[in-house]
Motif scaffolding. Structure first.
Motif, PDB file in Angstrom:
ATOM      1  N   GLU A  27     -34.311  26.764 -12.639  1.00  0.00           N
ATOM      2  CA  GLU A  27     -35.475  27.373 -11.994  1.00  0.00           C
ATOM      3  C   GLU A  27     -36.705  27.161 -12.872  1.00  0.00           C
ATOM      4  OE1 GLU A  27     -36.713  31.659  -9.938  1.00  0.00           O
ATOM      5  OE2 GLU A  27     -34.821  31.449 -11.047  1.00  0.00           O
TER       6      GLU A  27
ATOM      7  N   LEU B 223     -40.645  28.420 -13.629  1.00  0.00           N
ATOM      8  CA  LEU B 223     -41.558  29.543 -13.451  1.00  0.00           C
ATOM      9  C   LEU B 223     -42.869  29.226 -14.153  1.00  0.00           C
ATOM     10  CD1 LEU B 223     -38.919  32.258 -14.418  1.00  0.00           C
ATOM     11  CD2 LEU B 223     -39.515  31.541 -12.098  1.00  0.00           C
TER      12      LEU B 223
ATOM     13  N   LEU C 204     -40.382  36.185 -15.260  1.00  0.00           N
ATOM     14  CA  LEU C 204     -39.015  36.402 -15.717  1.00  0.00           C
ATOM     15  C   LEU C 204     -38.506  37.805 -15.392  1.00  0.00           C
ATOM     16  CD1 LEU C 204     -39.213  34.644 -19.200  1.00  0.00           C
ATOM     17  CD2 LEU C 204     -37.787  33.920 -17.272  1.00  0.00           C
ATOM     18  N   ASN C 205     -39.352  38.679 -14.868  1.00  0.00           N
ATOM     19  CA  ASN C 205     -38.899  40.019 -14.471  1.00  0.00           C
ATOM     20  C   ASN C 205     -37.671  39.918 -13.566  1.00  0.00           C
ATOM     21  OD1 ASN C 205     -40.790  41.592 -15.814  1.00  0.00           O
ATOM     22  ND2 ASN C 205     -42.234  41.642 -14.105  1.00  0.00           N
TER      23      ASN C 205
ATOM     24  N   LYS D 213     -34.913  38.351 -14.009  1.00  0.00           N
ATOM     25  CA  LYS D 213     -34.186  37.088 -14.053  1.00  0.00           C
ATOM     26  C   LYS D 213     -33.088  37.118 -15.121  1.00  0.00           C
ATOM     27  CE  LYS D 213     -36.924  34.920 -11.066  1.00  0.00           C
ATOM     28  NZ  LYS D 213     -36.463  34.372  -9.778  1.00  0.00           N
ATOM     29  N   GLN D 214     -32.109  36.232 -14.960  1.00  0.00           N
ATOM     30  CA  GLN D 214     -31.005  36.091 -15.906  1.00  0.00           C
ATOM     31  C   GLN D 214     -30.701  34.617 -16.101  1.00  0.00           C
ATOM     32  OE1 GLN D 214     -27.405  38.049 -14.713  1.00  0.00           O
ATOM     33  NE2 GLN D 214     -26.261  37.454 -16.537  1.00  0.00           N
TER      34      GLN D 214
ATOM     35  N   VAL E 249     -33.331  30.861 -21.217  1.00  0.00           N
ATOM     36  CA  VAL E 249     -34.754  30.598 -21.042  1.00  0.00           C
ATOM     37  C   VAL E 249     -35.233  29.559 -22.056  1.00  0.00           C
ATOM     38  CG1 VAL E 249     -37.070  31.603 -21.071  1.00  0.00           C
ATOM     39  CG2 VAL E 249     -35.139  32.944 -20.240  1.00  0.00           C
TER      40      VAL E 249
ATOM     41  N   LEU F 234     -35.440  28.108 -16.582  1.00  0.00           N
ATOM     42  CA  LEU F 234     -34.330  29.051 -16.635  1.00  0.00           C
ATOM     43  C   LEU F 234     -33.049  28.336 -16.215  1.00  0.00           C
ATOM     44  CD1 LEU F 234     -33.804  32.107 -17.193  1.00  0.00           C
ATOM     45  CD2 LEU F 234     -33.977  32.459 -14.725  1.00  0.00           C
TER      46      LEU F 234
ATOM     47  N   LYS G 225     -29.234  28.296 -15.322  1.00  0.00           N
ATOM     48  CA  LYS G 225     -28.203  29.196 -14.812  1.00  0.00           C
ATOM     49  C   LYS G 225     -26.833  28.681 -15.243  1.00  0.00           C
ATOM     50  CE  LYS G 225     -31.235  31.706 -12.662  1.00  0.00           C
ATOM     51  NZ  LYS G 225     -31.235  31.843 -11.201  1.00  0.00           N
TER      52      LYS G 225
ATOM     53  N   GLY H 167     -40.103  40.610 -18.311  1.00  0.00           N
ATOM     54  CA  GLY H 167     -41.060  39.515 -18.169  1.00  0.00           C
ATOM     55  C   GLY H 167     -42.470  39.949 -18.514  1.00  0.00           C
TER      56      GLY H 167
ATOM     57  N   ASP I 136     -30.799  38.559 -20.276  1.00  0.00           N
ATOM     58  CA  ASP I 136     -29.961  39.316 -19.357  1.00  0.00           C
ATOM     59  C   ASP I 136     -30.447  40.758 -19.335  1.00  0.00           C
ATOM     60  OD1 ASP I 136     -28.080  40.548 -17.812  1.00  0.00           O
ATOM     61  OD2 ASP I 136     -26.343  39.836 -18.929  1.00  0.00           O
TER      62      ASP I 136
END
Length: 376
Positions: free
Chosen positions: A28, A30, A36-37, A39-40, A43, A57, A59, A276, A319
């Motif tokens: 992802e 951004l 990033l609020n 998000k997991q 980074v 980001l 995954k 974030g 996380d």
């Protein structure tokens, strides 16, 4: 199957590392840290996020842990070099002869230094960080993962990460600076600034079985003031988000053959949904930017010779509901097919001198440069 995006990371003092692979789709992208609020993932953030240079980001479709063992010391080894690197330690003054590549690099740095320092003397900034990049040939096409494992063995105190995505390319970092770590309501960050290279008997500092106390490390007023700027900024910034902020330090810490001044901040957060927003406020800290922050940031982006890209950004696992470990991307390099780009910077104050600041960047680049010459 070739992995399109992955991250390998080893936490300080750990005897194993984590491998994160994204085998489906692309990471992802951004355009800001605030995005990033909630998000997991793993980074990778640049110094200056934008649409063209996004926060990435990764995954974890596949996450594994691997054991490699640890080294007893991260400062006592002496790497073997086929030839000494270019640098100010081989020269007594700018008037002495330099190889053409070295002369061009130094002249570019001197030009940047003069422009940055003039703004300090004019009172526009209290502190500003000047960074540079140096190319290093890839010796014998050494695999990136081997460089990562070497960094893990020789720098057990540091956070070590190797990251690759199609957008970012391949980056290796061995960094001493925590940006944000914690979970379950308890969090920590550090103010890390001021740099000195250990030499002679000082190499025994924090390097068992030798015993050299921190009292033997004499810090200049310039280094003390630089670290205090960072600590004061962080304390003010945290006050807008956190409760129960506690500061400990400053004290001397070792990172390879360098030492820094560090203060620890522990704090609580009412929830993890705005990590974030907190990262947006923290990054970039004065340790990699300057004060006043926004003015220094704008000046750096518009005036440094080489774009920083993902150097002096941050990376690590994020996380909100578990364990977050984000570190500033220092002592790092971008790994290419034919050469690596090594990055380093230093905080400038009014009292700074061109030659001393150049030497500091050379000392910091040794963290990555040494990995090509260590005896296996």
């Amino acid at each position: 199957m070739t992995m399109s995006s992955y991250a390998l990371y080893r936490l300080p003092h750990a005897d194993r590392y984590t491998r994160i692979e994204q085998t489906r789709g692309e990471p992802e992208e951004l355009v800001s840290c605030a995005a990033l609020n909630g998000k997991q993932g793993f980074v990778v953030a640049p110094f200056a996020p934008s649409e063209g240079l996004p926060v990435v980001l990764i995954k974890g479709d596949r996450v594994t842990e691997e054991v490699f063992g640890t080294s007893k010391s991260d400062g006592g080894y002496q790497p073997h070099r086929a030839h000494p690197p270019c640098g100010p330690n081989n020269l007594c003054s700018r008037e002495k002869s330099r190889c053409p590549h070295e002369a061009k690099a130094y002249n570019q740095y001197a030009s940047d230094f003069a422009r940055f320092h003039a703004r300090l003397l004019a009172g526009d900034f209290r502190k500003i960080v000047l960074a540079r990049c140096a190319e290093h040939p890839v010796a014998g096409q050494l695999p990136a993962e081997e460089l990562f494992l070497r960094a893990c063995r020789y720098y057990p105190r540091l956070f070590v990460a190797l990251v690759h995505t199609p957008k970012t390319g391949t980056w290796l970092a061995a960094t001493p600076e925590t940006l944000l770590e914690g979970g379950d309501g308890r969090w920590r960050t550090v103010a890390l600034a001021g740099t000195m290279k250990l030499e002679g008997y000082e190499l025994g500092f924090d390097n068992p079985p030798q015993s050299v106390s921190a009292d033997a490390i004499r810090w200049s007023q310039k280094n003390i003031q630089e670290q205090r700027y960072v600590a004061t900024y962080l304390k003010d910034c945290l006050g807008r988000f956190a409760g129960e902020v506690h500061e400990e330090g400053p004290y001397t810490v070792r990172a390879g053959n360098l030492v820094h001044l560090r203060s620890d901040f522990t704090f609580s957060l009412p929830g993890s949904g705005r990590l974030g927003d907190l990262l947006q406020a923290l990054h970039p800290t004065p340790a990699v930017c300057g004060l006043p922050k926004q003015a220094a940031f704008n000046f750096i982006v518009n005036n440094e010779h080489t774009p920083r890209l993902y150097y002096s950004g941050f990376m690590g696992p994020l996380d909100p509901c578990g364990d977050t470990r984000l570190y500033v991307s220092l002592r790092c390099m971008q790994i290419g097919a034919e050469h690596c780009c090594l990055y380093a910077g230093g905080g400038l104050l009014r009292e700074s001198s061109e030659q001393q600041e150049w030497q500091e960047t050379e000392a910091k680049m040794e963290t990555m440069r040494n990995l090509f010459y260590v005896q296996q």
